[in-house]
Design a protein around this motif. Structure first.
Motif, PDB file in Angstrom:
ATOM      1  N   ASP A   1       8.959  -2.036   3.438  1.00 28.29           N
ATOM      2  CA  ASP A   1       7.649  -1.883   4.070  1.00 28.29           C
ATOM      3  C   ASP A   1       6.613  -2.670   3.246  1.00 28.29           C
ATOM      4  O   ASP A   1       6.367  -2.347   2.068  1.00 28.29           O
ATOM      5  N   PRO A   2       5.965  -3.692   3.817  1.00 28.51           N
ATOM      6  CA  PRO A   2       5.010  -4.521   3.059  1.00 28.51           C
ATOM      7  C   PRO A   2       3.810  -3.717   2.552  1.00 28.51           C
ATOM      8  O   PRO A   2       3.255  -4.005   1.502  1.00 28.51           O
ATOM      9  N   TYR A   3       3.388  -2.685   3.307  1.00 22.60           N
ATOM     10  CA  TYR A   3       2.247  -1.881   2.876  1.00 22.60           C
ATOM     11  C   TYR A   3       2.580  -1.065   1.623  1.00 22.60           C
ATOM     12  O   TYR A   3       1.745  -0.895   0.727  1.00 22.60           O
ATOM     13  N   THR A   4       3.811  -0.578   1.575  1.00 25.94           N
ATOM     14  CA  THR A   4       4.247   0.185   0.398  1.00 25.94           C
ATOM     15  C   THR A   4       4.307  -0.703  -0.827  1.00 25.94           C
ATOM     16  O   THR A   4       3.877  -0.326  -1.922  1.00 25.94           O
ATOM     17  N   VAL A   5       4.819  -1.941  -0.634  1.00 25.55           N
ATOM     18  CA  VAL A   5       4.897  -2.902  -1.743  1.00 25.55           C
ATOM     19  C   VAL A   5       3.497  -3.246  -2.248  1.00 25.55           C
ATOM     20  O   VAL A   5       3.243  -3.288  -3.448  1.00 25.55           O
ATOM     21  N   LEU A   6       2.560  -3.481  -1.312  1.00 26.57           N
ATOM     22  CA  LEU A   6       1.187  -3.813  -1.676  1.00 26.57           C
ATOM     23  C   LEU A   6       0.531  -2.659  -2.440  1.00 26.57           C
ATOM     24  O   LEU A   6      -0.153  -2.866  -3.443  1.00 26.57           O
ATOM     25  N   PHE A   7       0.769  -1.429  -1.983  1.00 23.75           N
ATOM     26  CA  PHE A   7       0.210  -0.255  -2.641  1.00 23.75           C
ATOM     27  C   PHE A   7       0.732  -0.136  -4.067  1.00 23.75           C
ATOM     28  O   PHE A   7      -0.029   0.141  -5.003  1.00 23.75           O
ATOM     29  N   ARG A   8       2.055  -0.370  -4.230  1.00 21.57           N
ATOM     30  CA  ARG A   8       2.647  -0.294  -5.569  1.00 21.57           C
ATOM     31  C   ARG A   8       2.072  -1.369  -6.493  1.00 21.57           C
ATOM     32  O   ARG A   8       1.795  -1.125  -7.669  1.00 21.57           O
ATOM     33  N   ASP A   9       1.873  -2.574  -5.935  1.00 19.77           N
ATOM     34  CA  ASP A   9       1.308  -3.665  -6.734  1.00 19.77           C
ATOM     35  C   ASP A   9      -0.114  -3.338  -7.183  1.00 19.77           C
ATOM     36  O   ASP A   9      -0.489  -3.585  -8.336  1.00 19.77           O
ATOM     37  N   LEU A  10      -0.911  -2.789  -6.271  1.00 17.93           N
ATOM     38  CA  LEU A  10      -2.287  -2.427  -6.609  1.00 17.93           C
ATOM     39  C   LEU A  10      -2.323  -1.313  -7.655  1.00 17.93           C
ATOM     40  O   LEU A  10      -3.151  -1.327  -8.575  1.00 17.93           O
ATOM     41  N   THR A  11      -1.411  -0.342  -7.494  1.00 16.27           N
ATOM     42  CA  THR A  11      -1.332   0.754  -8.471  1.00 16.27           C
ATOM     43  C   THR A  11      -0.986   0.223  -9.855  1.00 16.27           C
ATOM     44  O   THR A  11      -1.591   0.599 -10.864  1.00 16.27           O
ATOM     45  N   ARG A  12       0.009  -0.693  -9.891  1.00 11.89           N
ATOM     46  CA  ARG A  12       0.415  -1.280 -11.176  1.00 11.89           C
ATOM     47  C   ARG A  12      -0.730  -2.073 -11.800  1.00 11.89           C
ATOM     48  O   ARG A  12      -0.975  -1.981 -13.002  1.00 11.89           O
ATOM     49  N   MET A  13      -1.440  -2.835 -10.960  1.00 12.65           N
ATOM     50  CA  MET A  13      -2.562  -3.631 -11.481  1.00 12.65           C
ATOM     51  C   MET A  13      -3.667  -2.740 -12.018  1.00 12.65           C
ATOM     52  O   MET A  13      -4.265  -3.036 -13.066  1.00 12.65           O
ATOM     53  N   ASN A  14      -3.948  -1.631 -11.333  1.00 14.61           N
ATOM     54  CA  ASN A  14      -4.975  -0.697 -11.799  1.00 14.61           C
ATOM     55  C   ASN A  14      -4.585  -0.068 -13.132  1.00 14.61           C
ATOM     56  O   ASN A  14      -5.425   0.113 -14.025  1.00 14.61           O
ATOM     57  N   GLU A  15      -3.288   0.267 -13.263  1.00 11.72           N
ATOM     58  CA  GLU A  15      -2.802   0.851 -14.512  1.00 11.72           C
ATOM     59  C   GLU A  15      -2.914  -0.147 -15.661  1.00 11.72           C
ATOM     60  O   GLU A  15      -3.321   0.202 -16.770  1.00 11.72           O
ATOM     61  N   GLU A  16      -2.559  -1.419 -15.393  1.00  8.86           N
ATOM     62  CA  GLU A  16      -2.637  -2.455 -16.420  1.00  8.86           C
ATOM     63  C   GLU A  16      -4.091  -2.714 -16.818  1.00  8.86           C
ATOM     64  O   GLU A  16      -4.400  -2.909 -17.998  1.00  8.86           O
TER      65      GLU A  16
END
Length: 239
Positions: A1-16
């Motif tokens: 699911d592209p939306y799930t991948v995008l959400f995970r990427d944004l979460t990772r970027m926010n954490e970093e």
């Protein structure tokens, strides 16, 4: 699911980003603490040197020796001002500065600040003026040491750049209210002089650290460019 991948990427970027911010804040705090410690360690032996120079004044000296001692005294006093500025700046930067609230006679404090610089003003024919409102309460709770530091910084700048005319330190009451327990007052301090003035394009940088009005200011008049930055931080923590 592209939306799930995008959400995970944004979460990772926010954490970093959050981690990078924490690392930067920690590094800034540690740097400020180290600089404050270094300034303190330098100031301690310098105070000893100034004390020994003062003792020399009580001994018999030739005119040439007296001239040398006066040069040493001026240089060491200027260095102490620089070190104190650096120490205060990094204390404020590290959040280590605390205020002590004690009953203070602001009128007497203002007069004593002006009296400190009166000999220098007299040399130049500059007239010192203190303006006080008649309704100013005799005692107000504040940190007299830090209020004196702010006023001394402003007045010393005026003295530095004023060759004739007058320097005025004015206190005004912006707001005053009586409660069942005490009197609450909002006080404004104004330092006004007939000095060289500040170009309009330089005024926005006036309270920035290490800022000088002109490139030649430090050479001609001395100073670290930290005094007004310290004033701004002190006034901010005073509310």
């Amino acid at each position: 699911d592209p939306y799930t991948v995008l959400f995970r990427d944004l979460t990772r970027m926010n954490e970093e980003l959050s981690l990078a911010t924490q690392v930067a804040e920690t590094a800034l705090k540690e740097r400020s603490e180290v600089m404050a410690w270094m300034s303190h360690e330098i100031r301690t032996p310098l105070n000893g040197i100034i004390g020994m120079i003062e003792l020399l004044h009580s001994t018999a000296m030739s005119d040439e020796q007296l001239r040398v001692v006066k040069v040493m005294e001026g240089a060491s006093s200027n260095l102490l001002v620089v070190i104190n500025d650096i120490l205060d700046f990094f204390k404020l930067d590290a959040g280590k500065m605390t205020l002590e609230l004690v009953p203070t006679d602001l009128a007497e404090l203002a007069r004593s600040v002006m009296a400190l610089y009166q000999p220098k003003m007299a040399e130049r024919g500059v007239n010192p003026v203190v303006v006080l409102p008649p309704e100013l309460p005799r005692l107000l709770l504040c940190d007299p040491t830090r209020v004196r530091q702010v006023l001394s910084n402003l007045v010393s700048n005026s003295v530095k750049f004023t060759r004739r005319g007058s320097i005025c330190l004015e206190i005004s009451l912006r707001e005053i209210a009586e409660t069942s327990v005490t009197t609450v007052a909002s006080v404004e301090f104004l330092v006004r002089d007939t000095g060289i003035g500040i170009p309009a394009e330089k005024q926005r940088d006036l309270f920035s650290p290490f800022s000088q009005i002109h490139a030649s200011t430090a050479r001609l008049y001395g100073g670290t460019g930290l005094g007004l930055a310290i004033v701004r931080q002190l006034v901010t923590i005073m509310g």
